[in-house]
Design a protein around this motif. Sequence first.
Motif, PDB file in Angstrom:
ATOM      1  N   GLU A 162      13.586  80.341  76.788  1.00 31.75           N
ATOM      2  CA  GLU A 162      12.908  80.000  75.538  1.00 31.75           C
ATOM      3  C   GLU A 162      12.707  81.239  74.676  1.00 31.75           C
ATOM      4  N   MET A 222      24.059  74.824  64.213  1.00 29.54           N
ATOM      5  CA  MET A 222      24.202  75.486  65.505  1.00 29.54           C
ATOM      6  C   MET A 222      25.611  75.271  66.044  1.00 29.54           C
ATOM      7  N   GLU A 248      15.112  69.951  69.392  1.00 32.92           N
ATOM      8  CA  GLU A 248      14.319  70.419  70.531  1.00 32.92           C
ATOM      9  C   GLU A 248      14.926  69.981  71.861  1.00 32.92           C
ATOM     10  N   LEU A 276      25.361  81.163  71.737  1.00 29.78           N
ATOM     11  CA  LEU A 276      24.785  80.340  70.678  1.00 29.78           C
ATOM     12  C   LEU A 276      24.831  81.068  69.350  1.00 29.78           C
ATOM     13  N   ILE A 293      16.022  82.298  72.910  1.00 30.14           N
ATOM     14  CA  ILE A 293      16.311  81.358  71.815  1.00 30.14           C
ATOM     15  C   ILE A 293      15.406  81.664  70.626  1.00 30.14           C
ATOM     16  N   TYR A 345      18.134  69.506  72.357  1.00 33.32           N
ATOM     17  CA  TYR A 345      19.333  70.330  72.523  1.00 33.32           C
ATOM     18  C   TYR A 345      18.967  71.717  73.035  1.00 33.32           C
ATOM     19  N   LEU A 346      17.907  72.297  72.490  1.00 31.17           N
ATOM     20  CA  LEU A 346      17.480  73.634  72.908  1.00 31.17           C
ATOM     21  C   LEU A 346      16.994  73.631  74.357  1.00 31.17           C
TER      22      LEU A 346
END
Length: 375
Positions: free
Chosen positions: A354, A311, A240, A254, A357, A242-243
């Motif tokens: 967000e 990832m 979380e 990504l 992603i 990292y995101l």
Amino acid sequence: MQSSLYIYEINIICVIILSLIFKYYNFKTMKHSTREMIFNSILLFSIFLCFFDMSSEFFSGKLINFNHFLLEISTDLYYICMTLICYSWLNYVYICVLRHDLPKYLKYILRIPILIFVFIVFTNHFTHFLFIIDKENIYHRSGGIYIHWVVSWIYIILATLLSVYVLLCTKSKYRRKEILPYLYFIIAPVIASVIQMNYYGFSLFQVGITISLLMIFFSYQNYMIQKDPLTGLKNRNVLEQYLDHLISPVLSSLSILMIDINKFKEINDEYGHLIGDQALQKTSQVLNEYFMKNYPAAQLYRYGGDEFLIMHVNLNKRELEKIKQDLLYKFQTLELPYSLTVSIGYGYGNVYSEETIKELFQEADQNMYEHKRKN
């Protein structure tokens, strides 16, 4: 008297700190990895170093039966402990930064200076090469003491150079953060050693080692907080974080691979939860070895339950498909008492929010479950 009090105080403080580190480091489990056992040995050698320094101070200047002998033995063991700490540190750093133990042939080579030095120490009674105890039972250095410092410091310098090399070679910012404490380890012992060598009567090497080990302990605690305790992979909290870094006005590339163990519940039901845990550990081992060898910049996470997440910032569809096929083959060819296979899905694209992603995660998730349905 004042000098003796200083030595006792310094060493007692170091022993208390090192003992607390040893206690809390070993609190979580009775089963230790090679890495943990080596760190334990460094802590114990450091505690012994403090005791032998206090013993030497206690016996110094006292003309009582056997005190001359006891002072000589305490000093001998002090020197040996110092060298063993430095050698063990090199072993520890090698495992931490390269993630495997020293090869046996290299261990034998690196032990040669220790064996030679131990011989020099125990023949010092006749040669006085390292030190001499005079008629007043007072310790004095000899010219050979510098050989001891060179032998000991070779190991710490090699460990530092290894850390620098891996730091320069790795592309992962996360790995660099992991390696930095091993690079900083040298600072406190260097300062302490320079003072001890230039100002006779100051006993500070153990102080420098204690400060550095305390720093490594705090670093290890932080490392463990970010790891899944069963598999050793990064946990959901780190994911979380990292995101969150990816959410910015600038587009970021990504790539995501989602991996799920097939029929994991059946493994648990048929073989028990212990074997189920072993299946999770084996899965993480296969993934870790593959990506460390082929894509060292990849970030590996245990996503939850029997799901894993990989990832990477820059993989195209062809590379992702190759990874998928490579991993499927690796799992299919495992020789285990139970069947351990996986379903894999992937997604890739540019993210900046967000929502983007989340869409990428949904794509990888849907592809994974589509693959699972076909199996």
